[in-house]
Motif scaffolding. Structure first.
Motif, short mmCIF file in Angstrom:
data_model
loop_
_atom_site.label_atom_id
_atom_site.label_comp_id
_atom_site.label_asym_id
_atom_site.label_seq_id
_atom_site.Cartn_x
_atom_site.Cartn_y
_atom_site.Cartn_z
N UNK A 1 0.73 -1.15 -0.22
CA UNK A 1 -0.01 -0.03 0.08
C UNK A 1 0.85 1.27 0.00
N UNK A 2 0.13 2.30 -0.38
CA UNK A 2 1.02 3.56 -0.42
C UNK A 2 1.45 3.99 1.29
N UNK A 3 2.45 4.98 1.12
CA UNK A 3 2.58 5.38 2.66
C UNK A 3 1.34 5.68 3.16
N UNK A 4 1.02 5.37 4.61
CA UNK A 4 0.18 5.85 5.66
C UNK A 4 -0.98 5.00 5.25
N UNK A 5 -1.05 3.98 4.44
CA UNK A 5 -2.15 3.25 4.34
C UNK A 5 -2.58 2.24 5.31
N UNK A 6 -1.71 2.19 6.42
CA UNK A 6 -2.05 1.39 7.56
C UNK A 6 -1.56 0.03 7.78
N UNK A 7 -0.66 -0.35 7.18
CA UNK A 7 -0.14 -1.66 7.06
C UNK A 7 0.26 -2.16 8.43
N UNK A 8 1.08 -1.36 9.23
CA UNK A 8 1.30 -1.94 10.78
C UNK A 8 0.08 -1.91 11.51
#
Length: 272
Positions: free
Chosen positions: A64-71
């Motif tokens: 996902x793009x940065x800030x997409x919330x993977x963590x």
């Protein structure tokens, strides 16, 4: 049931046709709370069968793009699982050792053994994404890597490893608000990476590259696109995908081990 987009093999997809704010048939977080609780419990039970059976493994890949919330989604969805049966890996810039090997080497080392679950925050797909945005890999090299990735995922499938690939789809405006909040709120300053601002300039290019790999790298493991502007829906949709993935393995409780019966009798006599 969550509305998620399971992409069809070799079919061109345009991310602009998928609303990152979409929440399916639900309107509020409260609408999914009961089902979420049931799915969390089921996922825990399925993991126990996976561990006991040792016939399958599951690899979840999050892009996902940065800030997409993977963590965040990894922490939320998999928090209740037994820690001895799951591992998580975050793929950043290759180390010197990793760079001396083929681009799949570090990923293959982290593939789960049978009975285990592994979660990748980013993955080998970065080697056909950020490397192309930065001009580190030619288009000809990228085409070869697409083939290697498909062969790699076929190898994993043939070895009992189910690969589940999830793209967290956010809007550019959503990312902007997240970046601003990470600077405005001192408690979130640690989350801010100045590189995210420069990478944001390539938003359109990243989108086009993702669309290409969705089309070309889905032979053995399809992609899911999850609308992620609404965190509560993102978590619910990913949880639903995770449960469906383990359900598809038709996991069974292991048979009783008759060799343990003498030990049972011995322990009961000690208790008495």
């Amino acid at each position: 049931m969550a509305k998620s987009y399971k992409l069809i093999e070799k079919k061109k997809i345009h991310l602009s046709s998928i609303d990152p704010k979409d929440t399916g048939r639900f309107q509020h977080k409260e609408d999914v709370m009961a089902e979420t609780a049931a799915l969390e419990q089921e996922l825990e039970e399925l993991q126990k069968k996976l561990i006991a059976g040792k016939k399958h493994a599951v690899l979840f890949i999050f892009q996902g793009m940065d800030c997409s919330g993977k963590d965040g989604v990894i922490k939320k969805v998999f928090a209740g699982l037994h820690p001895q049966g799951i591992s998580a890996y975050s793929f950043k810039k290759p180390t010197e050792e990793e760079a001396r090997h083929d681009f799949l080497w570090r990923a293959h080392r982290a593939v789960p053994e049978l009975g285990q679950i592994a979660v990748f925050n980013r993955s080998y797909y970065e080697d056909v994404l950020i490397t192309r945005v930065h001009g580190e890999v030619s288009e000809e090299q990228a085409k070869k890597r697409f083939k290697h990735i498909n062969h790699f995922e076929t190898l994993l499938a043939d070895s009992g490893v189910k690969v589940v690939k999830i793209f967290l789809h956010i809007s550019k405006q959503f990312q902007l608000e997240k970046l601003i909040s990470r600077i405005e709120d001192p408690s979130k300053n640690w989350k801010f990476d100045p590189a995210d601002v420069s990478e944001r300039k390539a938003w359109k290019q990243y989108g086009e590259l993702y669309e290409e790999l969705f089309e070309k790298c889905s032979k053995s493991a399809p992609w899911y696109v999850v609308s992620s502007d609404n965190r509560w829906y993102r978590n619910y949709a990913v949880l639903h995908i995770a449960v469906e993935a383990l359900r598809s393995l038709a996991l069974q409780d292991p048979p009783a081990n008759p060799e343990l019966l003498p030990m049972l009798e011995k322990l009961k006599r000690e208790r008495d």
